[in-house]
Each structure stands twice: as C-alpha cells, then as structure tokens.
Design an enzyme around this catalytic site. Sequence first.
Site, PDB file in Angstrom:
ATOM      1  N   HIS A   1      58.824  21.087 -40.215  1.00 43.53           N
ATOM      2  CA  HIS A   1      60.414  20.603 -40.875  1.00 43.53           C
ATOM      3  C   HIS A   1      60.564  21.714 -42.288  1.00 43.53           C
ATOM      4  O   HIS A   1      61.363  22.152 -41.959  1.00 43.53           O
ATOM      5  CB  HIS A   1      60.415  18.582 -40.395  1.00 43.53           C
ATOM      6  CG  HIS A   1      62.109  19.085 -40.746  1.00 43.53           C
ATOM      7  ND1 HIS A   1      62.680  18.330 -42.531  1.00 43.53           N
ATOM      8  CD2 HIS A   1      62.936  18.985 -40.659  1.00 43.53           C
ATOM      9  CE1 HIS A   1      63.452  18.227 -42.312  1.00 43.53           C
ATOM     10  NE2 HIS A   1      63.625  18.882 -41.401  1.00 43.53           N
TER      11      HIS A   1
ATOM     12  N   ARG B   1      56.651  16.851 -40.062  1.00 47.04           N
ATOM     13  CA  ARG B   1      57.299  17.335 -41.051  1.00 47.04           C
ATOM     14  C   ARG B   1      57.207  18.080 -42.155  1.00 47.04           C
ATOM     15  O   ARG B   1      57.913  18.778 -42.742  1.00 47.04           O
ATOM     16  CB  ARG B   1      57.183  15.654 -42.176  1.00 47.04           C
ATOM     17  CG  ARG B   1      58.333  15.537 -42.782  1.00 47.04           C
ATOM     18  CD  ARG B   1      58.733  14.458 -44.082  1.00 47.04           C
ATOM     19  NE  ARG B   1      59.478  13.504 -42.950  1.00 47.04           N
ATOM     20  CZ  ARG B   1      61.175  13.502 -42.819  1.00 47.04           C
ATOM     21  NH1 ARG B   1      61.225  14.570 -43.342  1.00 47.04           N
ATOM     22  NH2 ARG B   1      60.749  12.633 -41.841  1.00 47.04           N
TER      23      ARG B   1
ATOM     24  N   SER C   1      66.900  19.539 -35.389  1.00 50.89           N
ATOM     25  CA  SER C   1      65.620  19.659 -36.479  1.00 50.89           C
ATOM     26  C   SER C   1      64.784  19.165 -35.562  1.00 50.89           C
ATOM     27  O   SER C   1      63.461  19.892 -35.236  1.00 50.89           O
ATOM     28  CB  SER C   1      65.379  19.219 -38.090  1.00 50.89           C
ATOM     29  OG  SER C   1      66.915  20.098 -38.694  1.00 50.89           O
TER      30      SER C   1
END
Lengths: 217, 217
Positions: free
Chosen positions: B43, B40, B17
């Site tokens: 994500h 993040r 990812s």
Amino acid sequence: MTEKLEQVLPGDIEKRSFEIITQELGDRTFDPLEEPVIKRCIHTSADFDYADNLVFSPGAVRKALEAIRSGALIVTDTNMGKAGVSKKTLASFGGEVLCFMADPDVAEAAKREGTTRAVASMRKAAALSRETERPLILAVGNAPTALVEICSLMDAGELSPALVIGVPVGFVNVVAAKELLLERDVPSIVAKGRKGGSNIAAAICNAILYMARDGVK
Amino acid sequence: MTEKLEQVLPGDIEKRSFEIITQELGDRTFDPLEEPVIKRCIHTSADFDYADNLVFSPGAVRKALEAIRSGALIVTDTNMGKAGVSKKTLASFGGEVLCFMADPDVAEAAKREGTTRAVASMRKAAALSRETERPLILAVGNAPTALVEICSLMDAGELSPALVIGVPVGFVNVVAAKELLLERDVPSIVAKGRKGGSNIAAAICNAILYMARDGVK
C-alpha cells in the site's frame, strides 16, 4: 562478522551507490538535468521502475533550479515528506519546507469546507504563495486529492507554482489525478502509474537541491 | 475535470486500496498475522515485490504485538521514518517513537568513537532500553551500518530487542547486513534484497500498531 561487507567509507557509500545504479542502467541515456532526479529516485527505493515512469515537462528541472535559487517555499502533503527534504541545503538558498497537514487551521478549514486536509493544505499553500510572492514548489507524495485541488486552483488562476511534483502513491484515483496534472501547462515532474510516495517526493526535491548546491546551470 | 476520478469517500480510500491489493494478489495466501504487514508495505509503495521479499522470524508479529501492548519504545534510524509512524496509536499503548540521528550527543559519540551516527544512535537505543527496561522495537529503513551494529550489540549481550525491522534500502552492504541479521536469533522482519526504506519501516510499524489497536491477538 564483517567478512561479507564491502569496505566502503561512510562518506563514499552514496557515490558508490550511484555508480552501481549507472552501471545497471547500462546504455540508457537521459537528459542531463533529469538524470540526477531519476537516479536519486532509484537510490531511495532500489526500484528501477523510476527509470521509466518519471515524466518531466519541458524545462521542469531548470525552472525548479531557478526557483530554489530564488528562495522557494517547498510545501509537502505529508510530514514524512517534509522530514526527508534537506533543510540545510534549502536554507542555504533562503528557502524553507513546510507541511500544513497537522495545522489546526487546516483541520478546521477542511471541516468547514467539507473537504480533506490535503485539499485545505493546498489552498493554504496557494494563499501563502500569493501573499509572499515567493516561488512555490508543491511536492505531493501521498494525496491524489491534493493534486486535483492544485489543478482546480491553477484553472481558477489562484495558483501558479514554479514546480508541481506529482508522485502520490496508491490504488484509488492516483493514476487519474496524475493524468489531470499532465494535461495542465505547468512545470511538473510526475511518476506515471501507481508508484511514488513521500520518499520519492523528498528524493526529487533533494536531487534538485543538490544540483543547485553543486552549481548546475 | 473529475470525470476520470472514482467517487470514493476519503475515509473509504484505504479500505478500497486494500481490496484492490487483495484482488491483485489473487490466490496467494499468507500467515494471517503477516498478511496485514505485507499488504501495508504494498500500500505504501505500490510495489508488489513486498509480497515476495518480506521474511518474518517465527512469531515475530505476535511478539511485536505484545511489545506494543507493553508500551514499547520504537527507535528509527531516520527522522523520516519517525515522522511516518502513527504516534497517536502508539501513545494509546503508552509507547513512543524516537530517532537519535540529529541528537548532538550522537554526533559527538560518533566522532569520538570513529563511527557513523547510525551506529552511535543504535548504541544510544541499547543503553536506553537497558536503563528503562521497556521493550524496544528497532526500525531500520536506511543505514545498513545500524543493522550491523545491532548484531554486534546482541552478540555482546548488550541488546535484546523485542523486534528488529531490517529494511534498509540501497546498493552497498544492504543485502549483506540483512543476511547478518537473519543469522541471529531475534524476532525480525526483513525485506530481503535491496529494497526497503524509511517508508517501509514506518509501514511495518503502523501495520502492527493498527493490529494492536484493532484487538488482534
């Protein structure tokens, strides 16, 4: 210091927020049962993409309202999603929200069966639903493997959920897992594409819970 | 059924990812300590707006790493945010994550002082930090009133956090509350504009926790 701040009573902030969302959606119209779900996803993310990417199977919200009013179990795939669901409203209908991801038996089953905890926790949810015969709402905001397993369990006749909320977020297998779910004949609410998350899963649950509380038919 | 699914081992999904996120960010470059935080957030939301809207005060991540390594307390403004923080990693440094929103004494204080529970819980966090002298990270993903109170407490010399994560989401007073924080001289990470949320607050905490775990200086 507060000169830039709008004077809104704490209890009115949510109402004012929904007014702003409605205003910014302009002329767009939605199904009246789907609209509160769409708006609550925008409210929880400030992301208007949810006006376009949410897909509802026919009658999904109505069936979910019936399930809630029959004391449904909601099973999430993260403890974060569970934390976000309004337990007070759910309990008023005799329902409860569960997450099995941190359960030792789920960790053991995942290891034994060579799979993920997300898959093992969906198997546990299916078994619990068969035992209790309570309507089951599956709220998946994180793990595409959970959605794939839900499809497998349904195909095998081992699971018949009242609603599948298919909103895992991410970049690997998320889009494909949502497409698998959309091919199935099950009440579902899906965020097409990569977006979603535990916050979106909880927001969808709460939108339906508040409709149930407010007597929406 | 799995023909559409990419064959990726569960343990490799996060790595894959982040590779996709890196690829889609193309030529963009970031500060090496800020980059894992930005990625993040993307994500956890699949929303690339976080590549543009996150604002870091100078050295914010480095100061946060020091605080984590000194056994920081993290206080969130929702139980959902608390649920999302990696408690295992935090505990390995002697830290813990707390949320006071559902505490009876916070509800009583809010009533007595004519304010919101979010404000009362920030006052409780400030008092706890003064008593324990542990570094304090405040992670606000929901309540703009919490951010405003943090500014007031800092202005009064009653609070000196190691980091303020200012990422409330929403439509009323959210932008203004973030601007108030940005005017203060405090280590901060802010999502400018309306976006943010408990998931983003937890993602920022986890990005820093994983950097601390991985020995990033």
